[in-house]
Design a protein around this motif. Structure first.
Motif, PDB file in Angstrom:
ATOM      1  N   TYR A   2      50.168  50.290  31.907  1.00 18.64           N
ATOM      2  CA  TYR A   2      50.693  50.117  30.560  1.00 18.64           C
ATOM      3  C   TYR A   2      51.176  48.674  30.366  1.00 18.64           C
ATOM      4  CZ  TYR A   2      50.590  55.185  30.310  1.00 18.64           C
ATOM      5  OH  TYR A   2      50.171  56.485  30.316  1.00 18.64           O
ATOM      6  N   GLN A   3      50.757  48.083  29.257  1.00 16.42           N
ATOM      7  CA  GLN A   3      51.205  46.731  28.932  1.00 16.42           C
ATOM      8  C   GLN A   3      52.564  46.773  28.228  1.00 16.42           C
ATOM      9  OE1 GLN A   3      49.347  43.807  29.689  1.00 16.42           O
ATOM     10  NE2 GLN A   3      48.219  45.287  30.912  1.00 16.42           N
ATOM     11  N   SER A   4      52.710  47.745  27.351  1.00 16.05           N
ATOM     12  CA  SER A   4      53.988  47.867  26.637  1.00 16.05           C
ATOM     13  C   SER A   4      54.262  49.319  26.291  1.00 16.05           C
ATOM     14  CB  SER A   4      53.985  47.002  25.365  1.00 16.05           C
ATOM     15  OG  SER A   4      52.958  47.403  24.484  1.00 16.05           O
ATOM     16  N   LEU A   5      55.524  49.588  26.007  1.00 18.57           N
ATOM     17  CA  LEU A   5      55.968  50.950  25.698  1.00 18.57           C
ATOM     18  C   LEU A   5      57.106  50.860  24.684  1.00 18.57           C
ATOM     19  CD1 LEU A   5      56.694  53.754  28.273  1.00 18.57           C
ATOM     20  CD2 LEU A   5      58.481  53.089  26.689  1.00 18.57           C
ATOM     21  N   ALA A 209      52.056  32.908  35.156  1.00 16.68           N
ATOM     22  CA  ALA A 209      51.467  33.519  36.356  1.00 16.68           C
ATOM     23  C   ALA A 209      52.419  34.580  36.892  1.00 16.68           C
ATOM     24  CB  ALA A 209      51.231  32.451  37.418  1.00 16.68           C
ATOM     25  N   CYS A 210      51.852  35.643  37.457  1.00 17.45           N
ATOM     26  CA  CYS A 210      52.699  36.679  38.050  1.00 17.45           C
ATOM     27  C   CYS A 210      53.137  36.226  39.435  1.00 17.45           C
ATOM     28  CB  CYS A 210      51.959  38.013  38.129  1.00 17.45           C
ATOM     29  SG  CYS A 210      53.044  39.331  38.729  1.00 17.45           S
ATOM     30  N   GLY A 211      54.433  36.251  39.661  1.00 19.38           N
ATOM     31  CA  GLY A 211      54.971  35.748  40.917  1.00 19.38           C
ATOM     32  C   GLY A 211      55.213  36.834  41.947  1.00 19.38           C
ATOM     33  N   LEU A 212      54.706  38.036  41.690  1.00 18.74           N
ATOM     34  CA  LEU A 212      54.969  39.153  42.600  1.00 18.74           C
ATOM     35  C   LEU A 212      53.668  39.788  43.069  1.00 18.74           C
ATOM     36  CD1 LEU A 212      57.720  41.039  40.543  1.00 18.74           C
ATOM     37  CD2 LEU A 212      58.096  39.402  42.402  1.00 18.74           C
ATOM     38  N   GLY A 213      53.707  40.363  44.261  1.00 18.32           N
ATOM     39  CA  GLY A 213      52.595  41.190  44.715  1.00 18.32           C
ATOM     40  C   GLY A 213      52.577  42.468  43.894  1.00 18.32           C
ATOM     41  N   GLU A 214      51.410  43.134  43.833  1.00 21.41           N
ATOM     42  CA  GLU A 214      51.264  44.315  42.966  1.00 21.41           C
ATOM     43  C   GLU A 214      52.224  45.451  43.338  1.00 21.41           C
ATOM     44  OE1 GLU A 214      50.028  44.371  40.193  1.00 21.41           O
ATOM     45  OE2 GLU A 214      49.887  46.496  39.713  1.00 21.41           O
ATOM     46  N   PRO A 215      52.408  45.769  44.628  1.00 23.97           N
ATOM     47  CA  PRO A 215      53.350  46.864  44.935  1.00 23.97           C
ATOM     48  C   PRO A 215      54.770  46.570  44.446  1.00 23.97           C
ATOM     49  CG  PRO A 215      52.012  46.318  46.852  1.00 23.97           C
ATOM     50  CD  PRO A 215      51.765  45.249  45.841  1.00 23.97           C
ATOM     51  N   GLU A 216      55.213  45.313  44.608  1.00 27.91           N
ATOM     52  CA  GLU A 216      56.561  44.934  44.170  1.00 27.91           C
ATOM     53  C   GLU A 216      56.669  45.005  42.640  1.00 27.91           C
ATOM     54  OE1 GLU A 216      59.322  44.130  45.812  1.00 27.91           O
ATOM     55  OE2 GLU A 216      60.529  43.148  44.262  1.00 27.91           O
ATOM     56  N   ARG A 217      55.649  44.534  41.946  1.00 29.43           N
ATOM     57  CA  ARG A 217      55.671  44.563  40.482  1.00 29.43           C
ATOM     58  C   ARG A 217      55.745  46.012  39.975  1.00 29.43           C
ATOM     59  NH1 ARG A 217      53.225  45.367  36.036  1.00 29.43           N
ATOM     60  NH2 ARG A 217      51.532  46.432  37.123  1.00 29.43           N
ATOM     61  N   ARG A 218      54.916  46.888  40.556  1.00 25.00           N
ATOM     62  CA  ARG A 218      54.927  48.293  40.149  1.00 25.00           C
ATOM     63  C   ARG A 218      56.288  48.940  40.427  1.00 25.00           C
ATOM     64  NH1 ARG A 218      49.990  51.247  39.296  1.00 25.00           N
ATOM     65  NH2 ARG A 218      48.242  49.820  39.353  1.00 25.00           N
ATOM     66  N   SER A 219      56.858  48.569  41.548  1.00 29.35           N
ATOM     67  CA  SER A 219      58.146  49.133  41.923  1.00 29.35           C
ATOM     68  C   SER A 219      59.226  48.732  40.904  1.00 29.35           C
ATOM     69  CB  SER A 219      58.505  48.635  43.334  1.00 29.35           C
ATOM     70  OG  SER A 219      59.629  49.291  43.803  1.00 29.35           O
ATOM     71  N   ARG A 220      59.164  47.490  40.436  1.00 30.45           N
ATOM     72  CA  ARG A 220      60.135  47.031  39.427  1.00 30.45           C
ATOM     73  C   ARG A 220      59.894  47.717  38.077  1.00 30.45           C
ATOM     74  NH1 ARG A 220      61.337  40.563  40.471  1.00 30.45           N
ATOM     75  NH2 ARG A 220      61.534  40.732  42.734  1.00 30.45           N
ATOM     76  N   VAL A 221      58.620  47.894  37.712  1.00 32.83           N
ATOM     77  CA  VAL A 221      58.296  48.562  36.449  1.00 32.83           C
ATOM     78  C   VAL A 221      58.827  49.998  36.466  1.00 32.83           C
ATOM     79  CG1 VAL A 221      56.387  49.515  35.080  1.00 32.83           C
ATOM     80  CG2 VAL A 221      56.319  47.126  35.804  1.00 32.83           C
ATOM     81  N   THR A 222      58.624  50.701  37.576  1.00 35.39           N
ATOM     82  CA  THR A 222      59.097  52.094  37.630  1.00 35.39           C
ATOM     83  C   THR A 222      60.626  52.142  37.618  1.00 35.39           C
ATOM     84  OG1 THR A 222      58.843  52.086  40.033  1.00 35.39           O
ATOM     85  CG2 THR A 222      57.060  53.029  38.783  1.00 35.39           C
ATOM     86  N   ALA A 223      61.290  51.169  38.245  1.00 38.29           N
ATOM     87  CA  ALA A 223      62.764  51.121  38.206  1.00 38.29           C
ATOM     88  C   ALA A 223      63.255  50.889  36.781  1.00 38.29           C
ATOM     89  CB  ALA A 223      63.285  50.023  39.133  1.00 38.29           C
ATOM     90  N   LEU A 224      62.558  50.028  36.042  1.00 38.52           N
ATOM     91  CA  LEU A 224      62.942  49.745  34.652  1.00 38.52           C
ATOM     92  C   LEU A 224      62.742  50.983  33.777  1.00 38.52           C
ATOM     93  CD1 LEU A 224      63.820  47.840  32.409  1.00 38.52           C
ATOM     94  CD2 LEU A 224      61.485  46.943  32.314  1.00 38.52           C
ATOM     95  N   LEU A 225      61.599  51.658  33.941  1.00 39.99           N
ATOM     96  CA  LEU A 225      61.345  52.879  33.163  1.00 39.99           C
ATOM     97  C   LEU A 225      62.423  53.924  33.443  1.00 39.99           C
ATOM     98  CD1 LEU A 225      57.482  53.121  33.685  1.00 39.99           C
ATOM     99  CD2 LEU A 225      58.624  52.828  31.481  1.00 39.99           C
ATOM    100  N   ARG A 314      55.342  58.128  36.907  1.00 36.75           N
ATOM    101  CA  ARG A 314      54.408  58.520  37.988  1.00 36.75           C
ATOM    102  C   ARG A 314      53.065  57.810  37.840  1.00 36.75           C
ATOM    103  NH1 ARG A 314      57.173  63.505  38.066  1.00 36.75           N
ATOM    104  NH2 ARG A 314      56.034  64.287  36.269  1.00 36.75           N
ATOM    105  N   GLN A 315      52.603  57.702  36.588  1.00 31.99           N
ATOM    106  CA  GLN A 315      51.315  57.008  36.361  1.00 31.99           C
ATOM    107  C   GLN A 315      51.420  55.535  36.756  1.00 31.99           C
ATOM    108  OE1 GLN A 315      50.603  57.744  32.223  1.00 31.99           O
ATOM    109  NE2 GLN A 315      49.898  59.841  32.549  1.00 31.99           N
ATOM    110  N   GLU A 316      52.550  54.901  36.449  1.00 28.59           N
ATOM    111  CA  GLU A 316      52.725  53.481  36.776  1.00 28.59           C
ATOM    112  C   GLU A 316      52.871  53.264  38.273  1.00 28.59           C
ATOM    113  OE1 GLU A 316      52.953  50.268  34.931  1.00 28.59           O
ATOM    114  OE2 GLU A 316      51.570  51.655  33.998  1.00 28.59           O
TER     115      GLU A 316
END
Ligand SMILES: [Zn+2]
Length: 318
Positions: A2-5, A209-225, A314-316
């Motif tokens: 998801y790009q935005s919500l 530019a994204c300064g994070l690896g994908e697992p770390e970025r996903r982990s932050r997105v799920t924490a924010l959600l 869960r999807q993110e």
């Protein structure tokens, strides 16, 4: 991904004092705002500021970040409102001088702290030279505002009972002796609008530019959600010790976008917001750039909202 919500909903709260402007004498004043309805009529209604609701989300984000083992700066680790600016180790990073680019420092912010990354910070102060570097928040929250005709505020008398202190209050504002005071309690349906630009998590505002690896970025997105979900389950504003709000209901729509089109929102201050959002989703999905990229999930109750947000999380995460 998801790009935005966006979340638009109507939150029913009873007998809360989550946000106050201050006190006049021993009478506490709640937040009141003026709004104009669709017919152009002015209404004065009770509201909880976006500052307060963002504070609530960030408080939950701290818990979510700790649970997920995400990095936190020394300021955010103790919930210091100055965030990374209170982290002397960061502000005095060895090797950073007046020649260091702002984008490099911003990259350091994103790497060092999940809260500064998600919630933003204005870094002012000396890092080699005086600087002002903005990390923009990845999420936006508006006033949580009472729907005209469906919100009420009254002021209630309270006393601190001191058996041997009757009449001995100092009169100088000290918390001594028997005090009487008036505190507001508000009840009603409140319109809430929240927007999460998930694509900005981990992204450097200057280099993009994204300064994070994908697992770390996903982990932050799920924490924010999760922190946004928790903010509605437990709105941790003011005076909860004796005026814990009765959260009665939450209904509305979550929209998501997997393209560059924004997840659309219409405020629940509009009585037809559900129908309006349905049409907006169809219209955006009909555009060539966003064909099928916008989805809407309706929720009728706090439990349904939690189920939808948990599904998205869960999807993110997967
Ligand atoms: Zn921080």
């Amino acid at each position: 991904m998801y790009q935005s919500l966006s979340i638009s909903g109507l939150l029913t709260l009873e007998l809360h004092a989550l946000n106050n402007e201050g006190a006049e004498g021993n009478t506490m004043m709640t937040r009141m705002v003026d709004i104009i309805d669709q017919q152009g009529r002015k209404h004065t209604v009770n509201a909880v500021s976006g500052d307060m609701f963002k504070h609530i989300v960030v408080e939950h984000l701290l818990g979510a970040a700790r649970s997920a083992g995400l990095p936190l700066c020394a300021g955010c680790a103790v919930f210091n409102a100055n965030r990374i600016c209170a982290d002397q180790g960061f502000m005095n990073t060895p090797g950073w001088g007046k020649e260091t680019l702002d984008s490099v420092i911003l990259g350091g912010v994103i790497e060092r702290c999940a809260i500064d990354d998600c919630a933003g910070i204005l870094i002012t102060g000396k890092i080699g030279k005086e600087r002002s570097i903005a990390r923009k928040s990845c999420f936006e929250i508006g006033w949580v505002v009472g729907r005209p005709g469906a919100v009420t505020t009254d002021s209630y008398f309270h006393a601190k009972y001191v058996p041997e202190g009757r009449g001995e209050g100092s009169g100088q504002g000290e918390n001594l002796g028997q005090n009487i005071f008036h505190r507001p309690a508000s009840s009603g349906q409140y319109a809430a609008v929240v927007n999460l630009d998930l694509y900005k998590v981990g992204r450097n505002d200057i280099t993009l530019a994204c300064g994070l690896g994908e697992p770390e970025r996903r982990s932050r997105v799920t924490a924010l959600l999760r922190s946004v979900l928790c903010a509605f389950v437990k709105p941790t504003g003011a005076h909860r010790n004796t005026q814990n709000p009765h959260v009665v209901d939450f209904e509305g729509i979550i929209t998501t976008s997997t393209s560059s089109l924004p997840a659309p929102t219409v405020s629940a201050l509009n009585k037809d917001y559900v129908a309006e959002l349905d049409r907006l989703v169809v219209a955006l999905n009909g555009l060539s750039t966003g064909a099928g990229s916008i989805a809407a999930r309706k929720f009728n109750g706090l439990a349904a909202f939690a189920e939808q947000m948990a599904n998205i999380e869960r999807q993110e995460a997967s």
